[in-house]
Write a protein that holds these residues in place. Structure first.
Motif, PDB file in Angstrom:
ATOM      1  N   ARG A   1       0.814  -1.215   0.000  1.00 49.61           N
ATOM      2  CA  ARG A   1       0.000   0.000   0.000  1.00 49.61           C
ATOM      3  C   ARG A   1       0.851   1.269   0.000  1.00 49.61           C
ATOM      4  O   ARG A   1       0.417   2.311  -0.481  1.00 49.61           O
ATOM      5  N   GLN A   2       2.062   1.197   0.518  1.00 45.21           N
ATOM      6  CA  GLN A   2       2.917   2.376   0.619  1.00 45.21           C
ATOM      7  C   GLN A   2       3.844   2.564  -0.585  1.00 45.21           C
ATOM      8  O   GLN A   2       4.632   3.511  -0.594  1.00 45.21           O
ATOM      9  N   THR A   3       3.764   1.703  -1.571  1.00 43.52           N
ATOM     10  CA  THR A   3       4.715   1.734  -2.691  1.00 43.52           C
ATOM     11  C   THR A   3       4.186   2.539  -3.871  1.00 43.52           C
ATOM     12  O   THR A   3       3.025   2.397  -4.264  1.00 43.52           O
ATOM     13  N   GLN A   4       5.052   3.378  -4.435  1.00 48.12           N
ATOM     14  CA  GLN A   4       4.756   4.093  -5.675  1.00 48.12           C
ATOM     15  C   GLN A   4       5.148   3.187  -6.854  1.00 48.12           C
ATOM     16  O   GLN A   4       6.333   3.062  -7.177  1.00 48.12           O
ATOM     17  N   PHE A   5       4.177   2.600  -7.499  1.00 50.13           N
ATOM     18  CA  PHE A   5       4.489   1.627  -8.543  1.00 50.13           C
ATOM     19  C   PHE A   5       4.889   2.286  -9.862  1.00 50.13           C
ATOM     20  O   PHE A   5       5.279   1.582 -10.796  1.00 50.13           O
TER      21      PHE A   5
ATOM     22  N   ILE B   1      -0.597  -9.603  -3.569  1.00 50.72           N
ATOM     23  CA  ILE B   1      -0.377  -9.100  -2.214  1.00 50.72           C
ATOM     24  C   ILE B   1      -1.307  -7.899  -2.028  1.00 50.72           C
ATOM     25  O   ILE B   1      -1.164  -6.887  -2.715  1.00 50.72           O
ATOM     26  N   GLY B   2      -2.254  -8.029  -1.134  1.00 50.00           N
ATOM     27  CA  GLY B   2      -3.227  -6.961  -0.961  1.00 50.00           C
ATOM     28  C   GLY B   2      -4.098  -6.834  -2.196  1.00 50.00           C
ATOM     29  O   GLY B   2      -4.724  -7.787  -2.647  1.00 50.00           O
ATOM     30  N   ASP B   3      -4.121  -5.637  -2.777  1.00 54.19           N
ATOM     31  CA  ASP B   3      -4.930  -5.385  -3.973  1.00 54.19           C
ATOM     32  C   ASP B   3      -4.103  -5.368  -5.249  1.00 54.19           C
ATOM     33  O   ASP B   3      -4.614  -4.993  -6.308  1.00 54.19           O
ATOM     34  N   VAL B   4      -2.845  -5.774  -5.172  1.00 48.72           N
ATOM     35  CA  VAL B   4      -1.944  -5.699  -6.324  1.00 48.72           C
ATOM     36  C   VAL B   4      -1.480  -7.100  -6.709  1.00 48.72           C
ATOM     37  O   VAL B   4      -1.145  -7.922  -5.839  1.00 48.72           O
ATOM     38  N   THR B   5      -1.460  -7.379  -8.010  1.00 44.95           N
ATOM     39  CA  THR B   5      -0.994  -8.668  -8.526  1.00 44.95           C
ATOM     40  C   THR B   5       0.262  -8.436  -9.363  1.00 44.95           C
ATOM     41  O   THR B   5       0.284  -7.571 -10.254  1.00 44.95           O
ATOM     42  N   PHE B   6       1.323  -9.211  -9.069  1.00 46.99           N
ATOM     43  CA  PHE B   6       2.605  -9.103  -9.772  1.00 46.99           C
ATOM     44  C   PHE B   6       2.818 -10.357 -10.612  1.00 46.99           C
ATOM     45  O   PHE B   6       2.226 -11.406 -10.357  1.00 46.99           O
ATOM     46  N   GLU B   7       3.714 -10.235 -11.581  1.00 42.60           N
ATOM     47  CA  GLU B   7       4.256 -11.410 -12.267  1.00 42.60           C
ATOM     48  C   GLU B   7       5.599 -11.707 -11.626  1.00 42.60           C
ATOM     49  O   GLU B   7       6.535 -10.903 -11.702  1.00 42.60           O
ATOM     50  N   TRP B   8       5.697 -12.857 -10.976  1.00 47.14           N
ATOM     51  CA  TRP B   8       6.903 -13.175 -10.204  1.00 47.14           C
ATOM     52  C   TRP B   8       8.085 -13.405 -11.133  1.00 47.14           C
ATOM     53  O   TRP B   8       8.007 -14.164 -12.095  1.00 47.14           O
TER      54      TRP B   8
ATOM     55  N   ASP C   1      10.439   2.973 -10.444  1.00 45.51           N
ATOM     56  CA  ASP C   1      11.164   1.701 -10.453  1.00 45.51           C
ATOM     57  C   ASP C   1      12.007   1.516  -9.190  1.00 45.51           C
ATOM     58  O   ASP C   1      12.137   0.398  -8.671  1.00 45.51           O
ATOM     59  N   GLU C   2      12.564   2.575  -8.683  1.00 44.61           N
ATOM     60  CA  GLU C   2      13.390   2.453  -7.480  1.00 44.61           C
ATOM     61  C   GLU C   2      12.532   2.046  -6.283  1.00 44.61           C
ATOM     62  O   GLU C   2      12.960   1.244  -5.447  1.00 44.61           O
ATOM     63  N   ALA C   3      11.323   2.580  -6.203  1.00 45.23           N
ATOM     64  CA  ALA C   3      10.418   2.205  -5.121  1.00 45.23           C
ATOM     65  C   ALA C   3      10.009   0.741  -5.243  1.00 45.23           C
ATOM     66  O   ALA C   3       9.909   0.020  -4.247  1.00 45.23           O
ATOM     67  N   VAL C   4       9.778   0.278  -6.481  1.00 43.64           N
ATOM     68  CA  VAL C   4       9.427  -1.127  -6.688  1.00 43.64           C
ATOM     69  C   VAL C   4      10.598  -2.030  -6.306  1.00 43.64           C
ATOM     70  O   VAL C   4      10.419  -3.085  -5.692  1.00 43.64           O
ATOM     71  N   GLY C   5      11.811  -1.624  -6.657  1.00 38.52           N
ATOM     72  CA  GLY C   5      12.973  -2.409  -6.264  1.00 38.52           C
ATOM     73  C   GLY C   5      13.140  -2.456  -4.748  1.00 38.52           C
ATOM     74  O   GLY C   5      13.528  -3.483  -4.189  1.00 38.52           O
ATOM     75  N   TYR C   6      12.861  -1.348  -4.087  1.00 38.18           N
ATOM     76  CA  TYR C   6      12.927  -1.312  -2.620  1.00 38.18           C
ATOM     77  C   TYR C   6      11.903  -2.267  -2.020  1.00 38.18           C
ATOM     78  O   TYR C   6      12.194  -2.990  -1.048  1.00 38.18           O
ATOM     79  N   LEU C   7      10.706  -2.334  -2.609  1.00 40.65           N
ATOM     80  CA  LEU C   7       9.689  -3.279  -2.145  1.00 40.65           C
ATOM     81  C   LEU C   7      10.169  -4.719  -2.327  1.00 40.65           C
ATOM     82  O   LEU C   7       9.993  -5.563  -1.438  1.00 40.65           O
ATOM     83  N   ALA C   8      10.794  -5.015  -3.473  1.00 42.97           N
ATOM     84  CA  ALA C   8      11.299  -6.368  -3.709  1.00 42.97           C
ATOM     85  C   ALA C   8      12.356  -6.751  -2.687  1.00 42.97           C
ATOM     86  O   ALA C   8      12.386  -7.892  -2.199  1.00 42.97           O
ATOM     87  N   ASP C   9      13.209  -5.804  -2.340  1.00 43.17           N
ATOM     88  CA  ASP C   9      14.229  -6.081  -1.314  1.00 43.17           C
ATOM     89  C   ASP C   9      13.595  -6.400   0.032  1.00 43.17           C
ATOM     90  O   ASP C   9      14.006  -7.333   0.730  1.00 43.17           O
ATOM     91  N   ARG C  10      12.592  -5.652   0.402  1.00 42.54           N
ATOM     92  CA  ARG C  10      11.942  -5.868   1.699  1.00 42.54           C
ATOM     93  C   ARG C  10      11.246  -7.235   1.742  1.00 42.54           C
ATOM     94  O   ARG C  10      11.333  -7.957   2.732  1.00 42.54           O
TER      95      ARG C  10
END
Length: 484
Positions: free
Chosen positions: A390-394, A429-436, A397-406
């Motif tokens: 919920r806190q990520t700016q999608f 995860i939550g309301d967002v769907t990713f391609e792993w 790209d840097e924010a998405v990479g930070y989420l992946a690290d966490r």
């Protein structure tokens, strides 16, 4: 004329947390000033508080929506956003809060008692708080969270010492008007009283409250008449007083049958809260029988005839006239003695001290389950993963990479591998769907690139949607010279 409202539906919404700020300090002759984005402010809470000056839920009837203040976003120069303003809603003593599923959330009894009914969202961290050895100048910040939002039902149960029970037009309102300074509506037709009336009675050094509950009839405990709506106002009464009309002209009515009919309804009714049941069932509360309208000759004679019947049951009997005020003094003293005895047997609990419960820091638990609606997909559940998403700016790209690290440091990546997730599998995860993408290295030292970018996301070797579409058109021979 003011209205008595004892049940309302309230829509509450806590404040949203402010977004963090992504800023870099700029000053002449200091090209490497570093990040200085401040944190967003937390959203305000919605709080219910018992107020001695509030006696009805009328305000919520006309204003059913309540919203706390939002937190302000952070700013450059390490300036944090302002906290959202809490919204404190004043409710009367004896208010019960019920959620959408009918479960009791809290029972607010006692002046000054407070309860946070909806918590505000957390403010997002600014890039100054996200800086680390690997990310010395983050080009992103975290978003603020939405506040809690819910619908609640508020029910008021009058907190009175003595509850007056009786058939319509038995004289309950008249009795309250002569015992106290209350001025309820009085008329010579049934169901004159449509709402409970409270009166304060002083007898010697004892002061107690009397509740006049709208007239009950047989079947009240099953919802007939007005009884079911107002029987709950008797649940917290220490003493129940039967007010009997000894001068009624209705056929088939007499004081003994009236009391027996009401006793059956009291025995059939069950309090909804265990705290109310702790006072004993309504059928087991101390009783007083008040034979009213004895100023009428036939009423006086009937009262003398039925008094032995009630005395044999062990109930005190008082012959009164609310009109001439005959017999009120002995009744007042007797009620005061019974209330005083109840208070001695049930001493008031000491005021509760404010308890500060820190937010739990151990939120590392999460679970990974197969997605029942997506073949080969998975769902990740957990407080921290869902909050991070919920806190990520999608769009950064840097924010998405930070989420992946966490997520990788938390163990989500390892758990997906353990459960056999394949590249490209949809992970929700939550309301967002990713391609792993297992090829994307996460949880490792980041090689600094431009602000707002992450080179790991650019090294994706999977064929993108545009390339797959182009290959499909080529196989079907749909490409022309320009497409090639």
């Amino acid at each position: 004329m003011s209205k008595f409202i004892d049940r309302v539906v309230l829509h509450v919404r806590a404040g949203r947390g402010g977004h963090g700020c992504a800023s870099v300090h700029r000053e002449k002759f200091k090209p490497l000033g570093g990040p200085d984005g401040g944190n967003g402010g937390n959203g305000g809470d919605v709080i219910l508080e018992v107020d001695a000056n509030v006696h009805t839920l009328l305000d919520f009837h006309f204003h059913p929506h309540a919203k706390a203040g939002n937190g302000k976003p952070g700013e450059g120069g390490n300036r944090d956003g302002k906290q959202g303003t809490d919204l404190v809603l004043q409710v009367p003593d004896g208010t019960v809060v019920v959620d959408q599923h009918g479960e009791v959330v809290v029972d607010l009894v006692g002046i000054g008692n407070r309860f946070v009914i909806a918590r505000g969202g957390r403010g997002g961290l600014g890039n100054a708080s996200l800086a680390s050895k690997a990310r010395k100048a983050p080009g992103f910040a975290l978003l603020g969270e939405e506040g809690q939002e819910t619908d609640l039902v508020l029910e008021l149960k009058s907190v009175a010492d003595v509850g007056l029970v009786g058939f319509p037009s038995a004289g309950k309102s008249s009795l309250v008007s002569v015992l106290s300074a209350a001025k309820p509506k009085i008329a010579d037709y049934p169901f004159t009283t449509l709402v409970p009336n409270l009166g304060v009675v002083a007898s010697g050094d004892t002061t107690f409250t009397v509740a006049d509950v709208p007239g009950l009839i047989p079947g009240a405990s099953d919802g007939r008449g007005l009884g079911l709506d107002f029987l709950r106002h008797l649940e917290r009464c220490a003493v129940l007083a039967h007010v009997v009309d000894c001068a009624t002209l209705e056929p088939g009515r007499d004081p003994v049958s009236d009391v027996d009919a009401l006793e059956a309804e009291l025995a059939a009714y069950r309090p909804a809260l265990s705290s109310d049941a702790s006072l004993g069932e309504l059928a087991d509360r101390p009783r007083v029988v008040i034979l009213n309208k004895t100023d009428v000759p036939d009423g006086k004679e009937l009262a003398e005839m039925v008094t032995p019947e009630f005395t044999a049951r062990g109930w005190p009997v008082f012959e009164i006239s609310a009109v001439s005020r005959a017999g009120l003094r002995p009744l007042t003293f007797a009620l005061a003695d019974m209330v005083r005895q109840y208070r001695e047997d049930h001493p008031k609990a000491a005021p509760k001290r404010p308890v500060i419960r820190p937010i739990a820091t151990d939120e590392s638990g999460f679970s990974v389950i197969a997605d029942p609606h997506e073949p080969g997909g998975f769902i990740v559940r957990g407080t921290r993963p869902e909050r991070w998403v919920r806190q990520t700016q999608f769009d950064n790209d840097e924010a998405v990479g930070y989420l992946a690290d966490r997520l990788a440091r938390l163990g989500v990546e390892a758990e997906l591998v353990k459960q056999g997730a394949q590249p490209g599998a949809p992970v929700t995860i939550g309301d967002v769907t990713f391609e792993w993408e297992p090829q994307v290295a996460a949880g490792v030292d980041v090689v600094p690139t431009g602000r707002g970018t992450d080179q790991r996301l650019e090294q994706n070797e999977r064929i993108g949607a545009a390339e797959r579409k182009h290959a499909s058109r080529a196989r079907r021979g749909l490409l022309d010279d320009n497409d090639e």
